[in-house]
Design an enzyme around this catalytic site. Structure first.
Site, PDB file in Angstrom:
ATOM      1  N   ALA A  22       0.823  -1.221   0.000  1.00 47.32           N
ATOM      2  CA  ALA A  22       0.000   0.000   0.000  1.00 47.32           C
ATOM      3  C   ALA A  22       0.850   1.261   0.000  1.00 47.32           C
ATOM      4  CB  ALA A  22      -0.926  -0.003   1.213  1.00 47.32           C
ATOM      5  N   ASP A  23       2.167   1.104   0.003  1.00 44.44           N
ATOM      6  CA  ASP A  23       3.059   2.257   0.099  1.00 44.44           C
ATOM      7  C   ASP A  23       3.111   3.031  -1.224  1.00 44.44           C
ATOM      8  OD1 ASP A  23       5.373   3.494   1.836  1.00 44.44           O
ATOM      9  OD2 ASP A  23       6.172   3.290  -0.187  1.00 44.44           O
ATOM     10  N   ILE A  24       2.897   4.337  -1.156  1.00 46.17           N
ATOM     11  CA  ILE A  24       2.883   5.165  -2.366  1.00 46.17           C
ATOM     12  C   ILE A  24       4.264   5.209  -3.017  1.00 46.17           C
ATOM     13  CG2 ILE A  24       2.560   7.526  -3.221  1.00 46.17           C
ATOM     14  CD1 ILE A  24       0.410   7.880  -1.066  1.00 46.17           C
ATOM     15  N   LEU A  27       6.552   2.908  -3.024  1.00 45.66           N
ATOM     16  CA  LEU A  27       6.802   1.655  -3.735  1.00 45.66           C
ATOM     17  C   LEU A  27       6.029   1.638  -5.050  1.00 45.66           C
ATOM     18  CD1 LEU A  27       8.320  -1.017  -3.481  1.00 45.66           C
ATOM     19  CD2 LEU A  27       6.305  -1.980  -2.367  1.00 45.66           C
TER      20      LEU A  27
END
Length: 309
Positions: free
Chosen positions: A253-255, A257
């Site tokens: 969910a990391d932007i 990444l």
């Protein structure tokens, strides 16, 4: 004063670590890049110890020279050394990971460019979770500013021989004694202040046993900690990666990444969380390290580094 040397598993790029700190500031650190030197306070037990960490050697023969501002017993030195080895990923063998990464041409470029880069972990799990909660939905610079304000409010102060002041990260006990009203003027949101204090109190009250987490599997820890208010899967995944050093975490969910995969694979569109998890299946069992190298590609662009393939 105590001085000792910690050998590192090669390859180890202290230069890359320092460059990453440019885009991931840590208010606990004093950085002297020209000397390959860091200074910060580590806790030995509950005692804050000002520590000088200097990189010596070279990429393929690396080591850290450690100097403390206070005397340590043999047991205290062993504890400090364990902490520093953990923080600097001293024992991680990158070579088998690189061998797997080279199977993808897009990632082989990153192996060549960022050789020796590894994660710099948080020194304890309380600090790791609090920093992650602080960083929820805000940029890295503002997160560092909020962390600095928390350090100033509740951390322990240590001075060097010249009177330069350093701050140790607050203990769970000191944060548990805070009120939301004390954090709000420091620009902590109402919810963020509540979540941080609630987490500290859960530790002090025994609802969360940080030492027990080390014996648990990743999914067990996620299930255990997401029962707490304000702590979701992404937050625990970040603690597992940056606090515990677990090697196979994929914070899908990391932007950052998401942006990194779009950049590295030269995609037309940015992947969603489900697609990142599908892509990450071929990165196992080293998804944490793959993620680091993907993130660093974004960081290199932000620093306007010149790419050479």
């Amino acid at each position: 004063m105590r001085t000792f040397t910690i050998p590192l598993t090669p390859p180890y790029s202290f230069e890359r670590l320092l460059q990453r700190l440019q885009t991931h500031p840590d208010p606990q650190l004093e950085v002297q890049p020209e000397n390959g030197l860091l200074r910060r306070v580590f806790r030995v037990g509950t005692r804050p110890v000002l520590t000088r960490v200097q990189f010596v050697g070279e990429l393929e023969k690396p080591a850290l020279q450690i100097e403390t501002s206070s005397s340590l017993s043999a047991a205290e030195q062993q504890e400090l050394e364990r902490t520093i080895r953990h923080v600097f990923s001293a024992d991680l063998d990158l070579l088998p990971i690189y061998e797997q990464m080279r199977e993808e041409p897009e990632l082989a470029v990153l192996v060549k460019r960022f050789r020796g880069l590894r994660l710099m972990h948080d020194s304890d799990l309380f600090q790791s979770m609090v920093k992650t909660i602080i960083g929820q939905q805000i940029n890295l610079t503002f997160a560092a500013n909020l962390t600095q304000r928390l350090l100033t409010l509740a951390g322990d102060e240590v001075e060097d021989e010249n009177g330069v002041k350093f701050l140790a990260f607050p203990t769970a006990e000191s944060v548990a004694r805070l009120s939301v009203e004390e954090l709000r003027p420091l620009q902590f949101s109402q919810r963020k202040a509540e979540y941080i204090i609630d987490y500290a109190r859960a530790i002090v009250d025994g609802k969360v046993d940080l030492e027990r987490l080390w014996t648990m599997e990743d999914e067990e820890i996620i299930a255990h900690l997401t029962a707490l208010r304000g702590i979701g899967r992404w937050t625990v995944e970040c603690m597992l990666m940056f606090g515990m050093g677990r090697p196979d975490l994929l914070p899908a969910a990391d932007i950052g990444l998401r942006n990194g995969i779009w950049l590295v694979y030269n995609r037309d569109t940015k992947p969603d969380e489900a697609e990142i998890r599908r892509i990450g299946e071929r990165w196992a069992p080293w998804r944490s390290i793959y993620s680091l190298y993907i993130w660093e590609a974004v960081g290199a662009v932000k620093r306007k580094e010149v790419w050479e393939e």
